[in-house]
Design an enzyme around this catalytic site. Sequence first.
Site, mmCIF file in Angstrom:
data_model
loop_
_atom_site.group_PDB
_atom_site.id
_atom_site.type_symbol
_atom_site.label_atom_id
_atom_site.label_comp_id
_atom_site.label_asym_id
_atom_site.label_seq_id
_atom_site.Cartn_x
_atom_site.Cartn_y
_atom_site.Cartn_z
ATOM 1 N N LYS A 214 -12.496 -3.361 18.654
ATOM 2 C CA LYS A 214 -11.122 -3.770 19.039
ATOM 3 C C LYS A 214 -10.798 -3.679 20.545
ATOM 4 C CE LYS A 214 -9.372 -2.886 14.136
ATOM 5 N NZ LYS A 214 -8.250 -3.037 13.345
ATOM 6 N N ASN B 148 0.904 -1.170 -0.042
ATOM 7 C CA ASN B 148 -0.039 -0.078 -0.101
ATOM 8 C C ASN B 148 1.032 1.181 0.143
ATOM 9 O OD1 ASN B 148 0.437 0.921 2.895
ATOM 10 N ND2 ASN B 148 -0.426 -1.187 3.390
ATOM 11 N N LYS C 244 -14.466 0.870 15.754
ATOM 12 C CA LYS C 244 -13.097 0.243 15.856
ATOM 13 C C LYS C 244 -12.370 0.381 17.335
ATOM 14 C CE LYS C 244 -11.407 0.482 11.365
ATOM 15 N NZ LYS C 244 -10.840 1.407 10.420
ATOM 16 N N LYS D 292 8.397 -17.381 -10.487
ATOM 17 C CA LYS D 292 7.772 -16.052 -11.100
ATOM 18 C C LYS D 292 6.358 -16.520 -11.902
ATOM 19 C CE LYS D 292 8.409 -12.118 -13.972
ATOM 20 N NZ LYS D 292 9.054 -11.477 -15.159
ATOM 21 N N ASP E 169 -5.477 -9.645 13.229
ATOM 22 C CA ASP E 169 -5.496 -8.310 13.479
ATOM 23 C C ASP E 169 -4.329 -8.106 14.744
ATOM 24 O OD1 ASP E 169 -6.141 -5.845 14.618
ATOM 25 O OD2 ASP E 169 -7.744 -5.765 13.303
ATOM 26 N N ILE E 170 -3.408 -7.332 14.428
ATOM 27 C CA ILE E 170 -2.231 -6.985 15.400
ATOM 28 C C ILE E 170 -2.922 -6.323 16.569
ATOM 29 C CG2 ILE E 170 0.239 -6.046 15.862
ATOM 30 C CD1 ILE E 170 0.550 -6.485 12.945
ATOM 31 N N PHE F 201 -4.790 3.419 14.733
ATOM 32 C CA PHE F 201 -5.150 4.304 13.700
ATOM 33 C C PHE F 201 -6.263 3.977 12.873
ATOM 34 C CE2 PHE F 201 -2.105 7.830 13.420
ATOM 35 C CZ PHE F 201 -1.266 7.746 14.518
ATOM 36 N N ASP G 137 -4.612 -6.203 5.153
ATOM 37 C CA ASP G 137 -5.603 -6.932 5.632
ATOM 38 C C ASP G 137 -5.863 -8.322 5.065
ATOM 39 O OD1 ASP G 137 -6.867 -4.669 7.132
ATOM 40 O OD2 ASP G 137 -7.732 -3.867 5.446
HETATM 41 O O1 C5P Z 1 -9.435 -2.493 10.863
HETATM 42 P P1 C5P Z 1 -8.409 -1.373 10.210
HETATM 43 O O2 C5P Z 1 -7.358 -2.086 9.415
HETATM 44 O O3 C5P Z 1 -9.206 -0.243 9.626
HETATM 45 O O4 C5P Z 1 -7.780 -1.013 11.594
HETATM 46 C C1 C5P Z 1 -6.542 -0.101 11.308
HETATM 47 C C2 C5P Z 1 -5.772 -0.189 12.565
HETATM 48 O O5 C5P Z 1 -5.782 -1.443 12.928
HETATM 49 C C3 C5P Z 1 -4.437 0.240 12.529
HETATM 50 O O6 C5P Z 1 -4.018 0.915 13.751
HETATM 51 C C4 C5P Z 1 -3.603 -0.824 11.915
HETATM 52 O O7 C5P Z 1 -2.182 -0.586 12.482
HETATM 53 C C5 C5P Z 1 -4.049 -2.080 12.734
HETATM 54 N N1 C5P Z 1 -4.284 -3.352 12.141
HETATM 55 C C6 C5P Z 1 -3.632 -4.197 12.744
HETATM 56 N N2 C5P Z 1 -3.292 -5.509 12.132
HETATM 57 C C7 C5P Z 1 -3.975 -5.659 10.830
HETATM 58 C C8 C5P Z 1 -4.898 -4.904 10.143
HETATM 59 C C9 C5P Z 1 -4.970 -3.514 10.881
HETATM 60 O O8 C5P Z 1 -3.003 -3.987 13.713
HETATM 61 N N3 C5P Z 1 -3.948 -6.947 10.330
#
Ligand code: C5P
Length: 409
Positions: free
Chosen positions: A341, A210, A337, A289, A306-307, A323, A279
Amino acid sequence: MTANLNILYGVSGGIAAYKSAEVVRLLRKRGAQVRVVMTEAAMQFITPLTLQALSGQPVLSQLLDADSEHAMDHIRLARWADVILIAPATADFIAKCRHGLADDLLSTLYLAATCPVYIAPAMNQAMWSKPVVQDSIQTLRAHGVQMIGPEAGEQACGEVGLGRMSEPSALVDQIYAECIDQLPCLQGLSVLISAGPTREPLDPVRYLSNRSSGKMGYALAKAALAAGAKVTLISGPVTLSAPVEIERISVETAAEMYDAVLARASSHSIYIGAAAVADYSPVTMASCKIKKNEQTLTLVLQKTRDILADVAALPSRPFTVGFAAETHALEDYASAKLIEKNLDMIAANWVGQAQGGFDSELNALHVLWREGSNGICQKQLPMTNKSLLAQHLIRLIADVFNPQLTANT
Ligand code: C5P
């Protein structure tokens, strides 16, 4: 202790000016940005070239010099400084400060200063003990100037007594001990920050990623460091550099970032998830390749873990800040969120607009956090450069995380 203070360092003309080279070296070692200003007399004792090489900045000496006034005029230079240090300060220079004379650059900067001023006197012992000198010292102290030294001992002239300039290490230690007390709102805390994009490989040469530049996360890491925190930065691939005091761990994929963050989160006081984590990532990575044999190509992706949510779910979790980068309904998505979360705070910003956000120098944030069992508080941090915005967000995090800690800073 290190911190990126802006220090305006003035050198006046006494034999102790030879120690100024060591003062500049030690200040730089602590992480300070140093701008050196010399009086005409100081340049008889040590060359500007020496101090320019050590500070990495041109040395200034002229009040009415068109070039240096153009680069940064004397009022802006005085405002730039977090601290002014004058070492050595001669009897003549001290008398000037006491009487408010402003006939050269250094004495003018002293008058224009609004920041703390430290003066390290250095002169012959008989000069130091003259009532007129002592009067000036008392007056300057009463005006809020902090005196460092002088020390007793053998003098360059062969006499023995009070008047030696304090040693450079003692000067620098005192300034840092006092200034650090005034500045940091995260003193003694550890902050873990994830920043930048991730790359999800499709084959040995291609990846999904991205537009994140990592600028916001890196600015936050620097601001947290300046606020006194021990900082660990988990960074996706970016072209930015971090100060040596920051422990940086480089990762590439969302899975690597997950492992690096989760392994460290519980041992930190605060976690800020500023990374643009993928995501979805490809279910399989092709070992060779991928060839363009077909008209269409279907990629099968699976959701990444989701970290942020998993850090917030840890039994011993840090204060967790996320964020939210959104193209519409910013506040609704951000507050959803925050709740879903189970975060302590979320900083939301618009992306895909003309100004600000991804890969830009500028940004603005809408910050939401929980107060009490149900309440949500919010604050707008207006559009500015990411460095200043990061300082504002770090201050807000410190205020919400521990109001008692920041009440006195
Ligand atoms: O759910 P979304 O991706 O919009 O949330 C954004 C927040 O979640 C950011 O703080 C991003 O660093 C974190 N995030 C994460 N792990 C993921 C996707 C998003 O920690 N797989």
